[in-house]
Structures are given as structure tokens and as C-alpha cells.
Design a protein around this motif. Structure first.
Motif: not given
Length: 821
Positions: A741-742, A745-746, A769, A772-775
Motif C-alpha cells: 500500500a505504501s 499510492k494510487d 490508514r 492512506n485514508k482514501e482507498a
């Protein structure tokens, strides 16, 4: 020499001078006559002088004797003054004084007898010449003093003693008696003082002398028991040791004592200990006054009653404890006389018998009983009179008409002569026990019935589980590489159908177990009725296929005015309940139709499922909502099932605070209704909320992380999502998921297994989280326990799936976060 003789001598002297100067004229006869007269006068004077000398010598001798007597009495007085001498020593000293005071000490011996004791001079000897005097005290003659003359005298002689010696002996005896009296008084006083001192020194009582000003003049050694040095208390204010609460009263008493209005106080008070604690004392304060009535001091005598106070307090607490016990005891306690009239009753007894406080006093137990119980009481009264105690049951009729069953235990009490006086009774309300007993009897019957059904249930479960497993295993073995594609598809459909059937049985058992353990939680979902019924459409298609009822007509009743209505409820549990009702309707309907829909009255939605199937007999409609219960075994053999569906539906209704019920007649079909009271309905829905969420999502170009350590589970997801165009990244544990995940980023979606090695899915989600709070993150777990969805959301997941899950459920959830194709 007297004046007459002197004058005559002068006259003779003048005559001699005259004759010498004139011898011739001298008158010698006159001179001779004068000398004769002078001789006569001188002789007379000489006699007088001798008499005077004798008188003087006698007087001197008398004075010497009186001196000896006075010296004797003086020395005896000196002996008396010496307070250190004992009575024996006084007697010995007195004996030494007697001979010296008599006329002939060398011939004098003495003896003193007193109270059977005898004291003698060293030369003591009894003779006939004795002089004695009595020694007396306030009680009469106690002894005597005897003086003996040792020189032998003629019998006719009056004796050697002088009258003065007799008087001296009487005076000596009287003085010695006074000395003895005073010495005895002193000895008594000393003994009394010694006893008082012993008492004062050794008593545990506090003894104090307090002057009119309140200062301490004396403090007994017992003050050490409070930690004080008695000497250091002298001249200090005595009331400093008194508790502040008691000072005003004692001060008032002291003022009255000073004013002569009070001489004695008996009071309880508290006195200070050096450790800061207070001791309870009980004592007296007595005024000591001089002859004029003026207060000189106050004597205080006080005893420490702290232990007694503690015992009294413990006794009060014990009495209060038992009083509270009697008052608060759940069982009734009564005291009844010979005729069962109540003299005492505690609140529990009054409550059991349905009267207000004090409402049982002077009333008979008979007033609360029916005829049968009265006969029982009469028999028990006879037993009491004969000294027998017993415990028996009677039925009471309370003033409000209610009946209670009680167990009455009565114990007779007798006086010292053995006469029956009264009974003590314990009343225990056993009404509930009676109910429990009846319930136990019913439970026993139910247990027997359950045992009877046990064999049938085990046979059913064995059949229901083995049948799909047999199909799955059997058709799996038939699939071979050379098998035609169409035939393989047919076998796979059978395997899939039987697998879902087996999963449904397991899920039903699992769901009802969770609901019964009270671990199930409610979700407050918002969903549109049209979408919900679209899901049911998909469900019923699968149900028809599973039961081989594709020919069956299915009708849906969802008025257009309700299609866009939004409902707030737990969507998954409501869908589960409707699935059960639809499955049953299809299973038990061979011909005709099945209808499902909703009605809304006063904002209260009621879902229903109606069929034209076999129906349910009236006497069986109550049991079908219980676990493992079905109409009868013949239907079970024909239609299958384990009897969990409607029980699960009923549990879900309870959890949603709703209800489920049935209307049916045997052979005429059945209608099941599921009501959701107090459910929020919303008719204004935004256009974007109305957008369809069905169909497969378009995942072309989408990047998805699948965190899954199990190979088969990963392949299942991987195949499905790759076919939809997604790029898949695999993580074998939580740490690898964080790393992927790191690095990406997309990322568009993360499917996170919860139970993984190294790091679990909850922790991995929390870490992701942070950056990345969006995925979207969908949690997947095989536990499916109550609260898993809440834990997932708390960790940061957007949604939650329980294994095993169908493809359609996963697609709907992905569709929830990505636009459908």
C-alpha cells in the motif's frame, strides 16, 4: 533571826558600852537580866530555825520527789511523741521510767500486762507489797501496771509506798492509757491510710482532687493507664482532659458546686488519652467543704468503661443486626399464642399475607385460610400443645382475594413449669416453588418428548448433511478430463447447488447460535426498498432452482409509491429472515404461486410471504418457530430440512424488536408476516442514492491488493477480479500489505483478510490508514462472530465480509465503492 532578838542584842550592846565607860555606875543585874532574856529569845529562835530547816528540808525532798514524778511523766510523754515506736517498745520504755520515780528505786520492780501480753523489769519479782493501776481504752480495762517493793517488811508495817507514789501510778496508768488510745488510733489511721494508699496506688479507677478553680491537686497512679505522668498533672487544668462535648455540662456542675448548690455528680463522660483517642468514663464528682460550707476541693473517682461501651455498642449492633435480619428477612416470622392469634409479625410475613404494616397483630391465621387449611391448622395446634414442632404447607387467601401457598414451620415454647405458652412460626412463600414444580413436571414431559424426538432429529440431521455431501463428493469424482463440457457443467451446477444447500444448513445453525448467546449486534443500514427487493428477486431465482421449482409462479407486491422509499434497519438480518420465509414457501408449494411484498401502515413496514402450499395445522402453528421442530415426520421425509429456519426467523424478529407470525389452514397454503415496528422511513431520496448498484463492476485499470495467506482463497478472488480487468497485488500477511500500500499510492481497493501470520488484518488496516485514508478496505474473516463488523470499522475498514461468501455478494460490495459496468 527576828526583829525582837535583834533589838535586844542592840540594847545589850548599849548597856555593855555604858558599863565600860562608867563601871562604877553600871547596873550589872539589868545586864544579866537582859542577857537571860536574850538567851531565852535565842533558844526560842533556835527552835523556830530548826523547825524551819526541817520544813525546808522536807520541802526540798518533796520537790525532789515531785521532780522525779514530773520527770517520769515528761519522759513518758516523750515516749508517746515518738511515733516510730511500736506498742511493745512503748511498754518497755515505760517500765524503765517507773523504778526511777519511786522513793526506793533499788527496791522497786514493775510489770505491765496488756491484751494477754506481759512486760517486766529485769529484777521483777512478786512480793506481798504491791501497788497497781488499770490500763483502759475506750473498750474498758485492757491491762494493768503493777509495782512491787522487794525489801521484806514486817507484816504489820503499812508498806513502803507513799501516797504520792500511789497517785503517780494512777496518773502514769491514765497517761499510758491515753498514749495507748492515741497509738491505737494512729495505728488504725496509719492502717487506714495504708489501705487507702494501697487502694489509690493499685486501683484502676482514676482518682483526682480538683481545687475550686479547676486545677488538679492530686492524680492517682492509674492516670498512667492513659499515658500521663500523675505528678505532671498537678496544678494543670483538670478539664483539659475532658472531651469538648462534655466540658459544658461539667463546667456547669462545677459552678453549682462553687455556689453551694451541688455536692454530688454521677455522670458519664469521655477523657483524652495521650495517643489522641478518648476513653469512656463513668464516675462521681463529690464536693468537699470546710465547716463553714465553703468548697475546698472536688474529688473525682472514675472508671474506664470503654470496654463496656464497646460491648454495649457491639450488643446494640448485634441487636440491630438481628432486628434488621428479622425486619429484612425474606421469610415471614410470626409469634402466635395458643389459638394461633398473631402477636408479632415481621414485614415479610405481612407482605406474604397481603396486609399493611401492623395489619397482622391480634389477628388469627385462620382468617387467611380456607376450610381445608383450617382443618390442617387445628390438627397442628394439637401437636403444638404436645410439644411437637412441624413444617407443613397451607394455602392462604389474602384480603385482595389472591391465593398464596406457604410453608409454615411452627415451634412450641413452654414456661418453666412446662406449660405451653406460644409458638414461633416461619412463613415461607412457596407459591413460586409450586409454579416451578408444575413447570418442572411440564419440562419433564417436554424432556421426554424431546428425547422421543431425539432419534428422529439425529436421523434428519444425518440425512440433511450427508445428502449434499454425498452429491458433492460423488459428482466431483465423476468429473474427468475426457468428460464432455456440457456434462461437466451439469455436474458442477449440482456440486454448486448442493454446496450452497450445505452452507445454508451450517449458516442457519451458526446464526441461531450467535443469536442465542446474545452476541449478535445490529447495524443501522440505510437502503432503498426497490434495491432490497431486487436482491430478493435474485435470491428467489436461486431458491427455485435449488428446489427444482422453476415452474412455480412468483409474484412480487411492491407498489410504485414504495419503490423509492428508504428504510433504516439491519439489511442483512432482514434479508436473512425473508430468505428463510421464501425458501419455505417454495419448498412446501408444489403447484400454484408464491407471493412476497410489503405493506406500510402508519409508517410501520410489514413484509410478507404467501403461498398456496400444504399449509399448517392449527395445533402445530405454535411449535414451528421452535428449534428443530417441524409439523410431522412424514413431511420431513418428503420435504427435508432440519427445523431451524423459522426459529432463526423468530430470533431475528426479537433482535429487531419486531415480530413474526403465521396465518394458515392445512391444505390451504400459509401467509407469514414479518413486522418492523418503530422503523424510520424516508421518501425523499437523492438521485445519486437511487443509482443501481447491481451488476459486475468495471475494474479495468484498477489496482487491487489482496491480503490473504490461504492459497485457495486467494486464487478464488484473483480469478474473479482479473476477469473484470483488475491488476492484482498479493500480500501474504499484514506487513506485506502495508508495504504494497505504501509503494502504490494510487491503489483502488484493498481486500484484507483478518487472520494472517506476522500481523493480523486489524493492525495492518490501522497502519495503512495512517498514510492512506482514501482507498476502500473490505475486511474478510472466517470467524463471522458478533462484533466483527464493528471491530473492522473501528480499525478503519469500510466494509466486512464473512467467509464463505458468494460471488454476487462480493460484486455488490465492490459495486458499492466503484461504478458498475
Amino acid at each position: 533571826m527576828n526583829k525582837k532578838v535583834l533589838n535586844r542584842l542592840d540594847h545589850i550592846e548599849q548597856l555593855i558600852i555604858s558599863h565600860k565607860s562608867n563601871p562604877e555606875d553600871a547596873d550589872w543585874e539589868e545586864l544579866e537580866e537582859e542577857v537571860g532574856k536574850l538567851r531565852k529569845d535565842l533558844k526560842t529562835e533556835q527552835g523556830k530555825t530548826k523547825t524551819q530547816t526541817d520544813n525546808r528540808n522536807k520541802l526540798l525532798n518533796d520537790l525532789k520527789e515531785r521532780y522525779k514524778e514530773l520527770n517520769c511523766l515528761y519522759k513518758l510523754s516523750c515516749v508517746a511523741i515518738d511515733s516510730e515506736l511500736s506498742m511493745q517498745e512503748i511498754f518497755q520504755e515505760a517500765l524503765k521510767l517507773i523504778p526511777e520515780s519511786w522513793q526506793f528505786p533499788e527496791h522497786t520492780a514493775a510489770r505491765i500486762t496488756y491484751n494477754d501480753q506481759e512486760f517486766q523489769t529485769g529484777n521483777f519479782e512478786k512480793t506481798q507489797w504491791v501497788q497497781s493501776a488499770n490500763i483502759e481504752n475506750g473498750r474498758g480495762r485492757m491491762g494493768s501496771i503493777e509495782v512491787y517493793y522487794l525489801e521484806k517488811k514486817p507484816t504489820a508495817d503499812e508498806g513502803p509506798f507513799l501516797k504520792e507514789e500511789r497517785d503517780l501510778l494512777n496518773t502514769f496508768a491514765a497517761l499510758l492509757s491515753d498514749i495507748i488510745k492515741r497509738k491505737e488510733t494512729e495505728n488504725h489511721l496509719k492502717a487506714s491510710e495504708h489501705r487507702a494508699s494501697l487502694i489509690t496506688e493499685n486501683t484502676s479507677s482514676l482518682i483526682s482532687l480538683i481545687d475550686p478553680g479547676g486545677s488538679v491537686d492530686y492524680a492517682s497512679p492509674s492516670h498512667k493507664n492513659l499515658g500521663y505522668n500523675p505528678d505532671k498533672l498537678i496544678n494543670t487544668p483538670g478539664f483539659n482532659l475532658i472531651h469538648p462535648d462534655d466540658k459544658p455540662q461539667l463546667s456547669s456542675k462545677l459552678e453549682k458546686a462553687n455556689a453551694g448548690k451541688l455536692d454530688h455528680i454521677n455522670i458519664e463522660f469521655k477523657i483524652l488519652n495521650t495517643d489522641g483517642s478518648y476513653h469512656y468514663m463513668e464516675g462521681t464528682f463529690d464536693a468537699i467543704r470546710n465547716p463553714e460550707g465553703k468548697l475546698e476541693s472536688i474529688i473525682m473517682v472514675a472508671d474506664d468503661i470503654t470496654s463496656r461501651k464497646k460491648v454495649e455498642e457491639a450488643l446494640r449492633e448485634s441487636e440491630q443486626k438481628y432486628r434488621d435480619l428479622v425486619e429484612d428477612l425474606g421469610e415471614g416470622i410470626v409469634i402466635m399464642d395458643k389459638n394461633f392469634n398473631i402477636n408479632f409479625a415481621n414485614p415479610a410475613a405481612e407482605s406474604i399475607m397481603g396486609v399493611e404494616r401492623g395489619g397482622l397483630t391480634n389477628r388469627s391465621v385462620r382468617q387467611f385460610t380456607n376450610a381445608t387449611s383450617q382443618r390442617k391448622i387445628e390438627a397442628e395446634i394439637t401437636k403444638r400443645a404436645h410439644g411437637k414442632k412441624s413444617s407443613y404447607e397451607i394455602e392462604l387467601v389474602r384480603p385482595d382475594g389472591a391465593t398464596r401457598w406457604v410453608q409454615l414451620t411452627a415451634v412450641p415454647k413452654f414456661d418453666q413449669q412446662g406449660n405451653f405458652q406460644y409458638s414461633m412460626g416461619i412463613i415461607r412463600d412457596i407459591t413460586q416453588n409450586k409454579i416451578y414444580y408444575e413447570e418442572l413436571v411440564a419440562a419433564k414431559e417436554m424432556a421426554e418428548e424431546s428425547d422421543r424426538l431425539k432419534s428422529a432429529f439425529l436421523a434428519i440431521m444425518s440425512h440433511e448433511l450427508r445428502t449434499p455431501l454425498n452429491a458433492i463428493i460423488g459428482f466431483s469424482n465423476l468429473i474427468e478430463n475426457e468428460l464432455p463440457v456440457e456434462e461437466s457443467k451439469e455436474y458442477l451446477q449440482i456440486i454448486n447447488r448442493e454446496g450452497h444447500h450445505l452452507l445454508e444448513i451450517i449458516e442457519s445453525m451458526f446464526d441461531i447460535s450467535i443469536l442465542e448467546t446474545k452476541e449478535a449486534t445490529l447495524n443501522n443500514d440505510r437502503f432503498i426498498l426497490k434495491d432490497f427487493f431486487n436482491l430478493l428477486d435474485t435470491e428467489i431465482t436461486s431458491i427455485k432452482s435449488a428446489h427444482g421449482k422453476d415452474h412455480l409462479e412468483i409474484n412480487k407486491h411492491l407498489p410504485e409509491s414504495y419503490e423509492e422509499v428508504e428504510l433504516n434497519a439491519d439489511e442483512s438480518k432482514l434479508k436473512r429472515a425473508m430468505h428463510v420465509l421464501l425458501d419455505n414457501a417454495v419448498k412446501f408449494t408444489s403447484e400454484g404461486h408464491v407471493e412476497y411484498g410489503i405493506t406500510i401502515n402508519d409508517q410501520q413496514p410489514v413484509f410478507y410471504v404467501s403461498d398456496t402450499g400444504i399449509g399448517i395445522p392449527k395445533d402445530q402453528q405454535a411449535i414451528i418457530f421452535k428449534k428443530f421442530r417441524m409439523v410431522d415426520e412424514s413431511h420431513t421425509r418428503q420435504y427435508g430440512g432440519v427445523g431451524l429456519g423459522l426459529a432463526l426467523c423468530n430470533k431475528i424478529a426479537d433482535l429487531l424488536r419486531g415480530k413474526v407470525w403465521v396465518k394458515s389452514e392445512e391444505g390451504a397454503g400459509a401467509t407469514f408476516k414479518f413486522a418492523l415496528p418503530n422503523t424510520s422511513l424516508k421518501t425523499e431520496v437523492k438521485m445519486e442514492e437511487k443509482e443501481s448498484k447491481s451488476g459486475n463492476p468495471n475494474l479495468t485499470g484498477k489496482q487491487i491488493i489482496i491480503a490473504e495467506d490461504e492459497e485457495t482463497n486467494f486464487e478464488f478472488l484473483n480469478i474473479m477480479l482479473r476477469k473484470l480487468g483488475a491488476t492484482i497485488y498479493r500480500a501474504y500477511n499484514g506487513k506485506e500489505a502495508i508495504k504494497l500500500a505504501s509503494e502504490n499510492k494510487d491503489i483502488d481497493l484493498i481486500i484484507m483478510d483478518i487472520k494472517m501470520p506476522v500481523m493480523n488484518g486489524y493492525t495492518a488496516t490501522q497502519k495503512i490508514r495512517e498514510f492512506n485514508k482514501e482507498a476502500p478496505i473490505i475486511a474478510v474473516t472466517a470467524y463471522a462472530m458478533a462484533g466483527d463488523d464493528i471491530k473492522a470499522k473501528e480499525a478503519g475498514c469500510d466494509d466486512h465480509l464473512s467467509k464463505p461468501f458468494r460471488k454476487e455478494k462480493l460484486m455488490r460490495m465492490i459495486n458499492k465503492y466503484m461504478r458498475a459496468v
